[in-house]
Write a protein that holds these residues in place. Structure first.
Motif, short mmCIF file in Angstrom:
data_model
loop_
_atom_site.label_atom_id
_atom_site.label_comp_id
_atom_site.label_asym_id
_atom_site.label_seq_id
_atom_site.Cartn_x
_atom_site.Cartn_y
_atom_site.Cartn_z
N LYS A 116 -14.33 0.70 -9.95
CA LYS A 116 -15.63 1.19 -9.51
C LYS A 116 -15.36 2.33 -8.55
O LYS A 116 -14.65 2.16 -7.55
N PHE A 117 -15.91 3.50 -8.87
CA PHE A 117 -15.74 4.67 -8.01
C PHE A 117 -16.90 4.69 -7.02
O PHE A 117 -18.06 4.78 -7.42
N LEU A 118 -16.58 4.57 -5.74
CA LEU A 118 -17.59 4.38 -4.71
C LEU A 118 -17.83 5.63 -3.87
O LEU A 118 -18.83 5.68 -3.14
N GLY A 119 -16.95 6.58 -3.93
CA GLY A 119 -17.10 7.80 -3.15
C GLY A 119 -16.08 8.83 -3.58
O GLY A 119 -15.07 8.50 -4.19
N PRO A 120 -16.34 10.09 -3.24
CA PRO A 120 -15.43 11.16 -3.66
C PRO A 120 -14.17 11.24 -2.81
O PRO A 120 -14.16 10.83 -1.65
N VAL A 121 -13.12 11.75 -3.42
CA VAL A 121 -11.89 12.12 -2.72
C VAL A 121 -11.81 13.63 -2.83
O VAL A 121 -11.88 14.18 -3.92
N ARG A 122 -11.66 14.28 -1.69
CA ARG A 122 -11.64 15.74 -1.65
C ARG A 122 -10.23 16.25 -1.39
O ARG A 122 -9.40 15.54 -0.82
N PRO A 123 -9.96 17.50 -1.78
CA PRO A 123 -8.66 18.08 -1.44
C PRO A 123 -8.44 17.97 0.07
O PRO A 123 -9.35 18.24 0.86
N GLY A 124 -7.26 17.51 0.46
CA GLY A 124 -6.94 17.34 1.87
C GLY A 124 -7.16 15.93 2.39
O GLY A 124 -6.68 15.58 3.47
N ASP A 125 -7.89 15.10 1.64
CA ASP A 125 -8.11 13.71 2.05
C ASP A 125 -6.81 12.91 1.91
O ASP A 125 -6.07 13.08 0.95
N THR A 126 -6.57 12.01 2.87
CA THR A 126 -5.46 11.08 2.76
C THR A 126 -6.01 9.76 2.25
O THR A 126 -6.88 9.14 2.88
N VAL A 127 -5.52 9.36 1.09
CA VAL A 127 -5.97 8.14 0.42
C VAL A 127 -4.98 7.02 0.74
O VAL A 127 -3.76 7.21 0.62
N THR A 128 -5.51 5.87 1.11
CA THR A 128 -4.69 4.66 1.23
C THR A 128 -5.02 3.80 0.02
O THR A 128 -6.17 3.38 -0.14
N ALA A 129 -4.05 3.59 -0.84
CA ALA A 129 -4.21 2.74 -2.02
C ALA A 129 -3.55 1.41 -1.70
O ALA A 129 -2.41 1.37 -1.23
N HIS A 186 0.83 -1.21 0.00
CA HIS A 186 0.00 0.00 0.00
C HIS A 186 0.87 1.26 0.00
O HIS A 186 2.07 1.20 0.24
N LEU A 187 0.20 2.36 -0.24
CA LEU A 187 0.80 3.67 -0.02
C LEU A 187 -0.30 4.59 0.49
O LEU A 187 -1.49 4.32 0.30
N ARG A 188 0.13 5.66 1.14
CA ARG A 188 -0.81 6.70 1.59
C ARG A 188 -0.35 8.02 1.00
O ARG A 188 0.85 8.33 1.03
N LYS A 189 -1.31 8.78 0.50
CA LYS A 189 -1.01 10.10 -0.05
C LYS A 189 -2.13 11.05 0.28
O LYS A 189 -3.29 10.72 0.11
N THR A 190 -1.75 12.23 0.76
CA THR A 190 -2.73 13.29 0.96
C THR A 190 -2.86 14.05 -0.35
O THR A 190 -1.87 14.55 -0.89
N VAL A 191 -4.08 14.11 -0.87
CA VAL A 191 -4.36 14.77 -2.15
C VAL A 191 -4.47 16.27 -1.91
O VAL A 191 -5.28 16.71 -1.08
N THR A 192 -3.68 17.04 -2.63
CA THR A 192 -3.66 18.49 -2.46
C THR A 192 -4.34 19.20 -3.62
O THR A 192 -4.56 18.61 -4.69
N ASP A 193 -4.62 20.48 -3.42
CA ASP A 193 -5.13 21.31 -4.52
C ASP A 193 -4.15 21.29 -5.68
O ASP A 193 -4.55 21.21 -6.85
N HIS A 194 -2.86 21.35 -5.37
CA HIS A 194 -1.83 21.35 -6.41
C HIS A 194 -1.88 20.06 -7.23
O HIS A 194 -1.76 20.09 -8.46
N ASP A 195 -2.08 18.91 -6.56
CA ASP A 195 -2.21 17.63 -7.26
C ASP A 195 -3.36 17.69 -8.26
O ASP A 195 -3.24 17.24 -9.40
N ILE A 196 -4.49 18.21 -7.82
CA ILE A 196 -5.69 18.29 -8.67
C ILE A 196 -5.44 19.21 -9.85
O ILE A 196 -5.79 18.90 -10.99
N GLU A 197 -4.81 20.35 -9.60
CA GLU A 197 -4.50 21.29 -10.68
C GLU A 197 -3.54 20.68 -11.69
O GLU A 197 -3.73 20.82 -12.91
#
Length: 147
Positions: A92-105, A22-33
């Motif tokens: 399958k996309f089951l829910g949103p990821v928002r800026p600032g969320d930490t995703v565990t893949a 696994h990895l964990r990453k916090t999704v930032t506004d910069h990532d989205i841009e």
């Protein structure tokens, strides 16, 4: 912020059913841009808070494929790792990821075909313990026999 296990390669000869990485990453506004620029997907649900507030998400969300890209990172860097060839991926996309969320893949080996060097893995992404993405990947794993 990125938190993951050591990078490298696990050859087909060493892969076992049930292995996970696994990895964990916090999704930032910069990532989205950056993802919007690279993908050319400038949908305002990702970039414009005023617009996004009036959608079913009630606020901005990351691109689904940005989240899916974290699965690719686990596969390409950890399990199997360097030298892996992606053959297919269902999502399958089951829910949103928002800026600032930490995703565990996370990926988990569910089947191995040694004769074809194919590995099947359950793939998933979670935010705060809730699954936001689920799927299955099939990859061609590296082998020591081809070094």
């Amino acid at each position: 912020m990125l938190d993951n296990l050591p990078r490298g390669t696990i050859c087909i000869e060493d892969i076992e059913i049930g292995m996970t990485r696994h990895l964990r990453k916090t999704v930032t506004d910069h990532d989205i841009e950056l993802f919007a620029e690279i993908s050319t997907d400038h949908n305002p649900v990702h970039l414009d808070e005023d617009y996004a507030r009036d959608t079913i998400f009630a606020g901005r969300i990351a691109h689904g494929m940005l989240t899916a890209g974290l699965i690719s990172a686990v596969i390409g860097e950890q399990l199997p790792g360097h030298g892996t060839v992606y053959l297919g991926q269902s999502l399958k996309f089951l829910g949103p990821v928002r800026p600032g969320d930490t995703v565990t893949a996370e990926v988990e080996v569910t089947a191995i075909d040694h004769s074809k060097r194919r590995v099947t893995m359950e793939t998933r992404c979670m935010v705060d313990g809730k699954r936001v993405l689920a799927g299955e990947a099939v990859v061609l794993a590296p082998s020591r026999k081809f070094d």
